[in-house]
Design a protein around this motif. Sequence first.
Motif, short mmCIF file in Angstrom:
data_model
loop_
_atom_site.label_atom_id
_atom_site.label_comp_id
_atom_site.label_asym_id
_atom_site.label_seq_id
_atom_site.Cartn_x
_atom_site.Cartn_y
_atom_site.Cartn_z
N GLU A 186 0.83 -1.23 0.00
CA GLU A 186 0.00 0.00 0.00
C GLU A 186 0.86 1.28 0.00
OE1 GLU A 186 -1.09 0.01 4.74
OE2 GLU A 186 -2.53 -0.84 3.28
N ALA A 187 2.16 1.14 0.33
CA ALA A 187 3.04 2.31 0.32
C ALA A 187 3.47 2.71 -1.10
CB ALA A 187 4.28 2.03 1.16
N LEU A 188 3.13 1.88 -2.08
CA LEU A 188 3.60 2.15 -3.45
C LEU A 188 3.13 3.51 -3.97
CD1 LEU A 188 4.99 0.96 -6.09
CD2 LEU A 188 2.67 0.37 -6.81
N LYS A 189 1.88 3.81 -3.75
CA LYS A 189 1.30 5.04 -4.28
C LYS A 189 2.07 6.26 -3.76
CE LYS A 189 -2.21 7.38 -6.17
NZ LYS A 189 -1.66 8.67 -5.86
N ALA A 190 2.36 6.26 -2.46
CA ALA A 190 3.09 7.39 -1.86
C ALA A 190 4.49 7.50 -2.46
CB ALA A 190 3.17 7.21 -0.34
N GLU A 191 5.12 6.35 -2.67
CA GLU A 191 6.47 6.34 -3.26
C GLU A 191 6.42 6.89 -4.69
OE1 GLU A 191 9.22 4.71 -1.37
OE2 GLU A 191 10.29 5.98 -2.78
N MET A 192 5.36 6.54 -5.43
CA MET A 192 5.21 7.04 -6.80
C MET A 192 5.03 8.56 -6.80
SD MET A 192 2.72 4.06 -8.30
CE MET A 192 2.22 4.85 -9.80
N ASP A 193 4.22 9.04 -5.87
CA ASP A 193 4.00 10.49 -5.79
C ASP A 193 5.29 11.23 -5.45
OD1 ASP A 193 1.38 10.09 -6.38
OD2 ASP A 193 0.66 10.18 -4.31
N ARG A 194 6.05 10.62 -4.53
CA ARG A 194 7.32 11.22 -4.13
C ARG A 194 8.27 11.33 -5.33
NH1 ARG A 194 7.35 9.11 0.91
NH2 ARG A 194 8.09 7.09 0.20
N LEU A 195 8.34 10.24 -6.08
CA LEU A 195 9.23 10.22 -7.24
C LEU A 195 8.79 11.24 -8.29
CD1 LEU A 195 10.07 6.54 -8.31
CD2 LEU A 195 11.66 8.43 -8.04
N ARG A 217 7.25 13.96 -7.81
CA ARG A 217 7.61 15.31 -7.33
C ARG A 217 9.11 15.55 -7.49
NH1 ARG A 217 4.16 14.36 -3.18
NH2 ARG A 217 5.84 13.73 -1.79
N GLU A 218 9.90 14.56 -7.03
CA GLU A 218 11.35 14.70 -7.10
C GLU A 218 11.85 14.92 -8.52
OE1 GLU A 218 12.55 11.70 -3.71
OE2 GLU A 218 13.90 11.56 -5.44
N LEU A 219 11.27 14.17 -9.44
CA LEU A 219 11.71 14.26 -10.83
C LEU A 219 10.99 15.40 -11.58
CD1 LEU A 219 11.72 10.42 -11.55
CD2 LEU A 219 13.75 11.88 -11.49
N GLN A 220 10.12 16.09 -10.88
CA GLN A 220 9.34 17.21 -11.43
C GLN A 220 8.64 16.82 -12.72
OE1 GLN A 220 12.37 20.24 -11.69
NE2 GLN A 220 12.18 20.72 -9.53
N ILE A 221 7.91 15.72 -12.63
CA ILE A 221 7.18 15.26 -13.82
C ILE A 221 5.76 15.80 -13.78
CG2 ILE A 221 6.38 13.25 -15.12
CD1 ILE A 221 8.62 11.64 -13.80
N THR A 222 5.42 16.54 -14.85
CA THR A 222 4.08 17.11 -14.90
C THR A 222 3.34 16.65 -16.16
OG1 THR A 222 5.09 19.02 -15.97
CG2 THR A 222 4.64 19.22 -13.61
N THR A 223 4.02 15.91 -17.01
CA THR A 223 3.41 15.50 -18.28
C THR A 223 2.48 14.29 -18.09
OG1 THR A 223 5.33 14.10 -18.69
CG2 THR A 223 5.34 16.28 -19.70
N PRO A 224 1.51 14.13 -19.02
CA PRO A 224 0.62 12.96 -18.88
C PRO A 224 1.29 11.65 -19.29
CG PRO A 224 0.00 14.30 -20.80
CD PRO A 224 1.07 15.06 -20.07
N ILE A 225 2.36 11.72 -20.11
CA ILE A 225 2.99 10.48 -20.59
C ILE A 225 4.42 10.38 -20.04
CG2 ILE A 225 3.65 9.15 -22.65
CD1 ILE A 225 1.56 10.89 -24.18
N LEU A 264 9.13 3.60 -9.80
CA LEU A 264 9.43 4.27 -11.08
C LEU A 264 8.79 3.50 -12.24
CD1 LEU A 264 10.97 6.51 -12.62
CD2 LEU A 264 12.90 4.92 -12.78
N PHE A 265 8.95 2.18 -12.21
CA PHE A 265 8.33 1.36 -13.27
C PHE A 265 6.81 1.55 -13.27
CE2 PHE A 265 12.03 -1.90 -13.10
CZ PHE A 265 12.69 -1.24 -14.13
N SER A 266 6.24 1.69 -12.08
CA SER A 266 4.78 1.81 -11.99
C SER A 266 4.27 3.14 -12.54
CB SER A 266 4.32 1.65 -10.54
OG SER A 266 4.83 0.45 -10.02
#
Length: 504
Positions: free
Chosen positions: A267-276, A278-286, A379-381
């Motif tokens: 269940e921690a995966l979602k939070a880890e994905m959000d963190r990544l 943010r860290e990588l400053q990804i705002t694109t849909p793809i 990251l893969f997710s």
Amino acid sequence: MTGPGASSVAARSTRPLIVVSNREPYLHTYGPDGRLRWSKTPGGVSVALDALMRERGGTWIAHGAGPADRDVVDRHDRLRVPPDGPRYRLRRLWLTEEEERRYYGGFANEGLWPLCHVVHVRPIFRAKDWAFYQRVNARFAETIDEELPAVRTPVFIQDYHLALVAAELRRRRPEVRMALFWHIPWPHADRLRICPWRRDLLRGLLANDLLAFQVERDRRNFVQAAREELGAAVQGGLVELGGHFTRVTAVPIGVDYDRILAFATDEALKAEMDRLRRELQITTPIIGVGVDRLDYTKGIPERLDAIDQLLADRPDLRGKVTFVQVGVPSRSRIASYRNIEAVIDRKVADINARHRTAEGHEPIRYRKSALKLRRLVALFSLADFCIVSSLHDGMNLVAKEFVAARQDLDGVLVLSELAGAAQELTDALIINPYDVEGFARALSRAVDMPPAERRTRMRALQKTVAGSDVFRWASEILADLEEHGAVSYPGTARSRAATGPDLR
Ligand code: F6P
């Protein structure tokens, strides 16, 4: 066990093992605060073998390369690992700076590595490096001899660094059962002739009872070379040289599927994905990803060219796609590795400059550091597609890790036909990294692929990856070793009892 990988668990043997490799699974350093730290060696192979050793127990013998490694071993150079929950023993072997430079940097990585990969990098063979390679292989054999509790304990040797170990150990302990897995491609006999010491390598490898390659093509190349170079007799899967029989097989390596599955369904995966994100400053849909050691075999410049081409062909994707490249610096003392790092740096900067949008979005995020498995799964997710574009690769475990991570059955794997993994992962989008236009078209297709097709492909890929995980790989090799070891050594009770086939 809950995942689909659990089916292979039943086949696992519990007998302790001796695993031997150049690279150690755990490394000790001192942090900036002077405190002792340990880390796990990144990379699919190390992770996979560590999983096996946690399960079976025994001793892993490897070069102690960490700056604090000597400070944590006992007087026999041993320690229990994993450091946070010991399950097996690590025996460290020390190399001098010159031994490491000539055996590992020189013969193994400037000679054998480019010899075995068709990537147009000239292999460099120096007599002095070869002498060190022989010497260090003999030291590994001596260390195994010290650690081997009984001849019935199977010895499982890894890779191209240690081609001569079996022959040396055989001299000391004739009845030991040994298998070697060659993780990288084996070259065609015509190419192998570049190596002045090819016959010694072949003889060294044929001292094993079992020799396993990733794919059938590598196995065939080896057998052909044994026949042509040494006049070895071949029948079916057996190669005979001087009365000694070696079973030569192809067994593709897998990943620790259940461990990846556990992270992917945590269940921690979602939070880890959000963190990544943010860290990588990804705002694109793809989002696309690539994760590699910074090695010239991985086809990273070719992949960047294909992304460049995609953005040129599809102006509608500008500002909508972010490609995250994780590159783990590797073998940086070697000029060809420093060169490839520089080429990638330049290409990333150039592509980002040319495709920067008015809003300041740049298409490539480049991170030069390794990721822990939990972060890697996150990251893969995040990814809509993952690119594995090797120019030549024994297997490529990143491709299998990506598939194992996608328990949501989404994401597209874009995979080079020149990686061993392409033989099994036929439901990926298969590309040729030398064909930049075709590669870019495949990326375009990946971006547009309807959800139903993504799901169908990923389900099929997952069936393959779950069905042949690292435990099944190891059991297949070790069961084969234990079952057929009896015909393997001449002049002993075992071989006299078994006549062996007539190969002439
Ligand atoms: O792929 C071959 C291989 O030796 C792997 O076993 C290993 O994970 C990788 O290369 C890393 O190499 P090195 O030990 O030189 O960092």
